[in-house]
Design a protein around this motif. Structure first.
Motif, PDB file in Angstrom:
ATOM      1  N   LYS A  87       0.848  -1.193   0.000  1.00  0.00           N
ATOM      2  CA  LYS A  87       0.000   0.000   0.000  1.00  0.00           C
ATOM      3  C   LYS A  87       0.884   1.244   0.000  1.00  0.00           C
ATOM      4  CE  LYS A  87      -2.272  -1.514   3.536  1.00  0.00           C
ATOM      5  NZ  LYS A  87      -1.930  -2.946   3.359  1.00  0.00           N
ATOM      6  N   VAL A  88       0.490   2.242  -0.779  1.00  0.00           N
ATOM      7  CA  VAL A  88       1.174   3.534  -0.772  1.00  0.00           C
ATOM      8  C   VAL A  88       0.130   4.627  -0.623  1.00  0.00           C
ATOM      9  CG1 VAL A  88       3.143   2.766  -2.157  1.00  0.00           C
ATOM     10  CG2 VAL A  88       1.126   3.703  -3.306  1.00  0.00           C
ATOM     11  N   GLY A  89       0.589   5.759  -0.197  1.00  0.00           N
ATOM     12  CA  GLY A  89      -0.305   6.906   0.033  1.00  0.00           C
ATOM     13  C   GLY A  89      -0.036   7.524   1.385  1.00  0.00           C
ATOM     14  N   PRO A  90      -0.353   6.795   2.482  1.00  0.00           N
ATOM     15  CA  PRO A  90      -0.058   7.328   3.808  1.00  0.00           C
ATOM     16  C   PRO A  90       1.445   7.496   4.020  1.00  0.00           C
ATOM     17  CG  PRO A  90      -1.665   5.565   3.936  1.00  0.00           C
ATOM     18  CD  PRO A  90      -1.132   5.557   2.541  1.00  0.00           C
ATOM     19  N   GLN A  91       1.813   8.512   4.787  1.00  0.00           N
ATOM     20  CA  GLN A  91       3.225   8.761   5.098  1.00  0.00           C
ATOM     21  C   GLN A  91       3.375   8.998   6.595  1.00  0.00           C
ATOM     22  OE1 GLN A  91       5.338  10.802   1.469  1.00  0.00           O
ATOM     23  NE2 GLN A  91       3.696  12.147   2.106  1.00  0.00           N
ATOM     24  N   ARG A  92       4.498   8.534   7.141  1.00  0.00           N
ATOM     25  CA  ARG A  92       4.767   8.706   8.567  1.00  0.00           C
ATOM     26  C   ARG A  92       6.172   9.243   8.773  1.00  0.00           C
ATOM     27  NH1 ARG A  92       4.024   3.115  11.404  1.00  0.00           N
ATOM     28  NH2 ARG A  92       4.036   4.353  13.320  1.00  0.00           N
ATOM     29  N   THR A  93       6.326  10.034   9.810  1.00  0.00           N
ATOM     30  CA  THR A  93       7.652  10.491  10.204  1.00  0.00           C
ATOM     31  C   THR A  93       8.347   9.363  10.957  1.00  0.00           C
ATOM     32  OG1 THR A  93       6.808  11.347  12.307  1.00  0.00           O
ATOM     33  CG2 THR A  93       6.799  12.866  10.420  1.00  0.00           C
ATOM     34  N   PRO A  94       9.671   9.439  11.147  1.00  0.00           N
ATOM     35  CA  PRO A  94      10.380   8.374  11.861  1.00  0.00           C
ATOM     36  C   PRO A  94       9.832   8.077  13.252  1.00  0.00           C
ATOM     37  CG  PRO A  94      11.946   9.764  10.708  1.00  0.00           C
ATOM     38  CD  PRO A  94      10.602  10.426  10.572  1.00  0.00           C
ATOM     39  N   ASP A  95       9.200   9.069  13.892  1.00  0.00           N
ATOM     40  CA  ASP A  95       8.638   8.817  15.219  1.00  0.00           C
ATOM     41  C   ASP A  95       7.224   8.237  15.145  1.00  0.00           C
ATOM     42  OD1 ASP A  95       7.103  10.981  14.480  1.00  0.00           O
ATOM     43  OD2 ASP A  95       7.723  12.267  16.150  1.00  0.00           O
ATOM     44  N   ALA A 104       0.643  12.898  -6.059  1.00  0.00           N
ATOM     45  CA  ALA A 104       0.900  12.114  -7.271  1.00  0.00           C
ATOM     46  C   ALA A 104       2.384  12.111  -7.604  1.00  0.00           C
ATOM     47  CB  ALA A 104       0.085  12.680  -8.436  1.00  0.00           C
ATOM     48  N   ALA A 105       3.039  13.269  -7.420  1.00  0.00           N
ATOM     49  CA  ALA A 105       4.467  13.369  -7.738  1.00  0.00           C
ATOM     50  C   ALA A 105       5.332  12.571  -6.775  1.00  0.00           C
ATOM     51  CB  ALA A 105       4.888  14.840  -7.737  1.00  0.00           C
ATOM     52  N   GLU A 106       4.823  12.328  -5.563  1.00  0.00           N
ATOM     53  CA  GLU A 106       5.615  11.611  -4.548  1.00  0.00           C
ATOM     54  C   GLU A 106       5.426  10.105  -4.596  1.00  0.00           C
ATOM     55  OE1 GLU A 106       5.742  14.961  -0.974  1.00  0.00           O
ATOM     56  OE2 GLU A 106       3.947  13.707  -1.223  1.00  0.00           O
ATOM     57  N   LEU A 107       4.472   9.627  -5.386  1.00  0.00           N
ATOM     58  CA  LEU A 107       4.174   8.196  -5.364  1.00  0.00           C
ATOM     59  C   LEU A 107       5.285   7.338  -5.962  1.00  0.00           C
ATOM     60  CD1 LEU A 107       0.346   8.124  -6.109  1.00  0.00           C
ATOM     61  CD2 LEU A 107       1.497   7.540  -3.973  1.00  0.00           C
ATOM     62  N   ARG A 108       6.000   7.846  -6.950  1.00  0.00           N
ATOM     63  CA  ARG A 108       7.115   7.071  -7.494  1.00  0.00           C
ATOM     64  C   ARG A 108       8.152   6.808  -6.402  1.00  0.00           C
ATOM     65  NH1 ARG A 108       9.162   6.141 -12.847  1.00  0.00           N
ATOM     66  NH2 ARG A 108      11.194   5.098 -12.647  1.00  0.00           N
ATOM     67  N   GLY A 109       8.447   7.830  -5.599  1.00  0.00           N
ATOM     68  CA  GLY A 109       9.393   7.648  -4.508  1.00  0.00           C
ATOM     69  C   GLY A 109       8.900   6.627  -3.503  1.00  0.00           C
ATOM     70  N   ALA A 110       7.573   6.623  -3.245  1.00  0.00           N
ATOM     71  CA  ALA A 110       7.001   5.661  -2.309  1.00  0.00           C
ATOM     72  C   ALA A 110       7.133   4.236  -2.847  1.00  0.00           C
ATOM     73  CB  ALA A 110       5.535   6.004  -2.049  1.00  0.00           C
ATOM     74  N   GLU A 150       1.215   4.947 -14.498  1.00  0.00           N
ATOM     75  CA  GLU A 150       2.462   5.215 -15.223  1.00  0.00           C
ATOM     76  C   GLU A 150       3.569   4.280 -14.742  1.00  0.00           C
ATOM     77  OE1 GLU A 150       3.362   7.072 -17.754  1.00  0.00           O
ATOM     78  OE2 GLU A 150       1.339   7.834 -18.082  1.00  0.00           O
ATOM     79  N   LEU A 151       3.621   4.028 -13.451  1.00  0.00           N
ATOM     80  CA  LEU A 151       4.646   3.125 -12.904  1.00  0.00           C
ATOM     81  C   LEU A 151       4.389   1.689 -13.339  1.00  0.00           C
ATOM     82  CD1 LEU A 151       5.027   4.587  -9.304  1.00  0.00           C
ATOM     83  CD2 LEU A 151       6.360   5.085 -11.357  1.00  0.00           C
ATOM     84  N   ARG A 152       3.128   1.346 -13.524  1.00  0.00           N
ATOM     85  CA  ARG A 152       2.798   0.023 -14.050  1.00  0.00           C
ATOM     86  C   ARG A 152       3.288  -0.104 -15.491  1.00  0.00           C
ATOM     87  NH1 ARG A 152      -2.090  -2.440 -16.406  1.00  0.00           N
ATOM     88  NH2 ARG A 152      -2.164  -4.648 -15.816  1.00  0.00           N
TER      89      ARG A 152
END
Length: 283
Positions: A87-95, A104-110, A150-152
Motif C-alpha cells: 500500500k502507498v499513500g499514507p506517510q509517517r515520520t520516523p517517530d 501524485a508526484a511523490e508516489l514514485r518515490g514511495a 504510469e509506474l505500471r
C-alpha cells in the motif's frame, strides 16, 4: 446480500491480469511489534503452509523494525510463488506520526522505497490507499491513480488496487486504469461494504477485507462462539470461514506473529459452515 451456499474450494484467486494469490494471506502490519525472530519464523511458516499472499507497506514500522525488512530477512531470495502487495499513500515520520498523504508526484518515490526495502525490482500489486488510516470519501483518486498507472507501464508494478474506497471512488479509479483488487475495512461486525463486495465479484476484482478477525471486537456475537463450539473450532476460524463463504474473490489477510494462530487461521479454508449458520451470522 445472499451468501453463496456452494463453497468454492479454490485456495487461490486469479486477478484480472492473470496473477494468482492465495485466498488466505498474511497481513504484516503488526509484525514489527513482535520479536524479530518470531516474526521471521511465522513468515517462513506461512510460505511452507502454502501462503503466497503477503500484504505490507513501508509505513508499517515500529521504531527500528519494519514489516518490509522482516519480509526481506525471512523470505529473500523470494520463491517464484510469493505475491507481495504493497500500500502507498499514507506517510509517517520516523517517530510514527502520520503526515499529509503522498501527492501524485511523490508516489514514485514511495514505490521505489518499497522496492528497495523488499529487495525487489517489481511489486506484484500496489494499492493506492485513500486517506491515511481512515477513509476520505470526498477525495478523487484519479490523479494519484494515474501516477501509479504510469509506474505500471514502466514495469515497476504488476497490478493496481485501491484501498479505503467507496463505490464511486472505485469507478473513478477504473476509468483511469484496470483495478485488480479492493482492500477495505470489512468483517462480521462491520458490513457496510456488502454491496461493494458484490460489485467486485461481478467485475472479477479481488476483495481484501481488513481487519478480518474484527480486531478482537467485543461485538462479536454469542452466535459466533456457539457455532465455533459446535464445530470444535475457534472464533477466528469461524470469522474467516464466514468471509470465505462470501465469494471466491474474497481474500482475507489476518495478521499474526504466532505459528499456532497462523495454522488455525489457515484451517478456516476447511471449515464449511451450514447454510443456517451462514444465514444466522449474516443476519
Amino acid at each position: 446480500m445472499t451468501i453463496n451456499q456452494e463453497y468454492d474450494r479454490a485456495r487461490d484467486f486469479t486477478l484480472p491480469g492473470g496473477a494468482t494469490l492465495s485466498r488466505i494471506g498474511l497481513g504484516t502490519m503488526r509484525l514489527p511489534l513482535a520479536e524479530p525472530a518470531a516474526a521471521r519464523e511465522v513468515l517462513r511458516r506461512a510460505v511452507e503452509s502454502g501462503v503466497d499472499h503477503f500484504d505490507t507497506a513501508a509505513f508499517y514500522f515500529a521504531g527500528e523494525r519494519s514489516a518490509n525488512a522482516l519480509l526481506r530477512e525471512a523470505l529473500h531470495p523470494y520463491r517464484e510463488r510469493v505475491f507481495i502487495a504493497v500500500k502507498v499513500g499514507p506517510q509517517r515520520t520516523p517517530d510514527g506520526a502520520f503526515t499529509a498523504p503522498a501527492t501524485a508526484a511523490e508516489l514514485r518515490g514511495a514505490v521505489e522505497r518499497n522496492l528497495r526495502e523488499l529487495g525487489l525490482e517489481r511489486l506484484d500489486l500496489v494499492y493506492l490507499r485513500i486517506g491515511a488510516m481512515s477513509p476520505d470519501p470526498g477525495e478523487s483518486p484519479a490523479e494519484r491513480f494515474a501516477a501509479l498507472a504510469e509506474l505500471r507501464r514502466a514495469g515497476l508494478v504488476g497490478e493496481l488496487g485501491v484501498s479505503n474506497v467507496t463505490a464511486g471512488q472505485l469507478a473513478e479509479a477504473r476509468a483511469v486504469a484496470p483495478v485488480a483488487a479492493v482492500q477495505n475495512h470489512f468483517n462480521l461486525t462491520r458490513r457496510a461494504d456488502l454491496a461493494l463486495l458484490a460489485e467486485c465479484r461481478a467485475l472479477g476484482i479481488a476483495y481484501v477485507p481488513f481487519p478480518p478477525l474484527a480486531g478482537g471486537d467485543p461485538a462479536v456475537s454469542p452466535a459466533v462462539r456457539r457455532i465455533a463450539e459446535a464445530h470444535g473450532a475457534t472464533v477466528p476460524r469461524v470469522l474467516l470461514a464466514w468471509l470465505l463463504a462470501l465469494g471466491p474473490h474474497v481474500c482475507p489477510i489476518p495478521g499474526t506473529s504466532s505459528p499456532a494462530h497462523l495454522a488455525d487461521n489457515l484451517a478456516a479454508a476447511d471449515l464449511e459452515l451450514a447454510p443456517a449458520e451462514l444465514a444466522e451470522l449474516t443476519g
